[in-house]
Scaffold this motif. Structure first.
Motif, PDB file in Angstrom:
ATOM      1  N   LEU A  75       0.813  -1.214   0.000  1.00 38.82           N
ATOM      2  CA  LEU A  75       0.000   0.000   0.000  1.00 38.82           C
ATOM      3  C   LEU A  75       0.849   1.267   0.000  1.00 38.82           C
ATOM      4  O   LEU A  75       0.374   2.341  -0.373  1.00 38.82           O
ATOM      5  N   GLN A  76       2.098   1.151   0.407  1.00 39.39           N
ATOM      6  CA  GLN A  76       2.971   2.319   0.473  1.00 39.39           C
ATOM      7  C   GLN A  76       3.681   2.608  -0.849  1.00 39.39           C
ATOM      8  O   GLN A  76       4.308   3.662  -1.000  1.00 39.39           O
ATOM      9  N   LEU A  77       3.574   1.696  -1.821  1.00 38.75           N
ATOM     10  CA  LEU A  77       4.273   1.886  -3.094  1.00 38.75           C
ATOM     11  C   LEU A  77       3.678   3.051  -3.878  1.00 38.75           C
ATOM     12  O   LEU A  77       2.466   3.238  -3.916  1.00 38.75           O
ATOM     13  N   ASN A  78       4.562   3.811  -4.515  1.00 34.54           N
ATOM     14  CA  ASN A  78       4.149   4.963  -5.307  1.00 34.54           C
ATOM     15  C   ASN A  78       4.982   4.987  -6.585  1.00 34.54           C
ATOM     16  O   ASN A  78       6.211   5.114  -6.524  1.00 34.54           O
ATOM     17  N   PRO A  79       4.353   4.851  -7.762  1.00 41.14           N
ATOM     18  CA  PRO A  79       5.126   4.768  -9.005  1.00 41.14           C
ATOM     19  C   PRO A  79       5.952   6.017  -9.289  1.00 41.14           C
ATOM     20  O   PRO A  79       7.046   5.923  -9.871  1.00 41.14           O
ATOM     21  N   TYR A  92      14.443   1.238  -5.121  1.00 39.45           N
ATOM     22  CA  TYR A  92      13.332   1.912  -4.434  1.00 39.45           C
ATOM     23  C   TYR A  92      13.199   1.318  -3.028  1.00 39.45           C
ATOM     24  O   TYR A  92      12.895   0.134  -2.875  1.00 39.45           O
ATOM     25  N   PRO A  93      13.413   2.107  -1.961  1.00 36.64           N
ATOM     26  CA  PRO A  93      13.421   1.557  -0.594  1.00 36.64           C
ATOM     27  C   PRO A  93      12.142   0.826  -0.196  1.00 36.64           C
ATOM     28  O   PRO A  93      12.195  -0.149   0.563  1.00 36.64           O
ATOM     29  N   LYS A  94      10.986   1.262  -0.695  1.00 32.57           N
ATOM     30  CA  LYS A  94       9.733   0.627  -0.290  1.00 32.57           C
ATOM     31  C   LYS A  94       9.586  -0.764  -0.893  1.00 32.57           C
ATOM     32  O   LYS A  94       8.873  -1.609  -0.340  1.00 32.57           O
ATOM     33  N   ILE A  95      10.246  -1.009  -2.021  1.00 34.98           N
ATOM     34  CA  ILE A  95      10.288  -2.373  -2.555  1.00 34.98           C
ATOM     35  C   ILE A  95      11.220  -3.228  -1.706  1.00 34.98           C
ATOM     36  O   ILE A  95      10.938  -4.399  -1.437  1.00 34.98           O
ATOM     37  N   THR A  96      12.323  -2.626  -1.256  1.00 38.61           N
ATOM     38  CA  THR A  96      13.251  -3.341  -0.382  1.00 38.61           C
ATOM     39  C   THR A  96      12.536  -3.825   0.872  1.00 38.61           C
ATOM     40  O   THR A  96      12.749  -4.956   1.335  1.00 38.61           O
ATOM     41  N   LEU A  97      11.674  -2.993   1.444  1.00 36.54           N
ATOM     42  CA  LEU A  97      10.940  -3.366   2.653  1.00 36.54           C
ATOM     43  C   LEU A  97      10.051  -4.580   2.418  1.00 36.54           C
ATOM     44  O   LEU A  97       9.909  -5.432   3.299  1.00 36.54           O
ATOM     45  N   ILE A  98       9.457  -4.665   1.228  1.00 39.84           N
ATOM     46  CA  ILE A  98       8.621  -5.825   0.908  1.00 39.84           C
ATOM     47  C   ILE A  98       9.458  -7.101   0.893  1.00 39.84           C
ATOM     48  O   ILE A  98       9.090  -8.117   1.492  1.00 39.84           O
ATOM     49  N   PHE A  99      10.609  -7.036   0.222  1.00 40.86           N
ATOM     50  CA  PHE A  99      11.449  -8.226   0.146  1.00 40.86           C
ATOM     51  C   PHE A  99      12.047  -8.587   1.508  1.00 40.86           C
ATOM     52  O   PHE A  99      12.271  -9.766   1.800  1.00 40.86           O
TER      53      PHE A  99
END
Length: 215
Positions: A75-79, A92-99
């Motif tokens: 939900l925090q991802l922003n293109p 992108y740090p928010k993708i890192t958090l998902i992984f």
């Protein structure tokens, strides 16, 4: 005394969850009993019923908790933010958090996405991704005429591709760090498959950082 009891219950709950995951590697959920879990976790059946109604309830709770952890990060991802980091040649740090969250619960996801897992659970993640991608794209690019393909196909493609990267990472031994996977995903999302494959030459891509640099 209460704190000691809480720690004991948390420990029992962890043992039961580890037991269920190990049994799920051997057979499907339909064939698992409370006794199977109690014996594997070395606890009594009464301890199990302090936390769960039955095996199905236990697995449902585990699935819901893991799903919400990942969903909250999706939900925090922003293109538009992603494009800024891609332009800097940075993951992108928010993708890192998902992984990082997937890595933290890797044992659970490997089982759930494995041969004795739940296909509907994978579809649940895909549907969540599709909803968030739709919301992001509708907000960031509301003009339909500016899109090269219909929105519904774009959303399906992106959700399936993103989930496919996660599944491949889990199934191939998770050799890359979350930061390295974030660099890969940022490149794929920003440049698309043709440029990422090298068939179309554009700007330099984000370098994957080694595990030694990931603290």
């Amino acid at each position: 005394m209460s704190e000691k009891m809480d720690r004991r219950q948390a420990r029992s709950k962890q043992l039961m969850r580890e037991a269920l995951l190990s049994i799920l590697e051997e057979k499907s959920i339909e064939g698992i009993t409370v006794t199977d879990i109690a014996n594997r976790a070395d606890i009594n059946r009464g301890t199990f019923y302090l936390h769960y109604r039955d095996v199905a309830d236990m697995l449902d709770q585990m699935k819901d908790e893991a799903f919400e952890q990942i969903r909250n990060r999706i939900l925090q991802l922003n293109p538009k933010e992603l494009m800024v980091y891609a332009d800097r040649n940075e993951p992108y740090p928010k993708i890192t958090l998902i992984f990082e969250e997937v890595e933290r619960q890797a044992g659970f996801f490997k089982v759930m996405f494995g041969p004795h897992g739940d296909v509907s659970y994978i579809n649940r993640f895909k549907a969540s991704m599709e909803t968030q991608i739709f919301n992001n794209l509708s907000y960031a690019q509301p003009q339909e005429e500016n899109r090269l393909v219909p929105l519904e196909f774009l959303i399906s493609y992106m959700a399936s591709a993103n989930l496919g990267v996660v599944l491949h990472w889990l199934q191939s031994g998770m050799k890359q760090t979350p930061l390295e996977l974030s660099a890969i995903m940022t490149n794929l999302m920003n440049y698309g498959p043709l440029t990422s494959s090298g068939l179309r030459i554009e700007t330099p891509k984000i370098e994957s950082r080694k595990r030694s640099n990931h603290i």
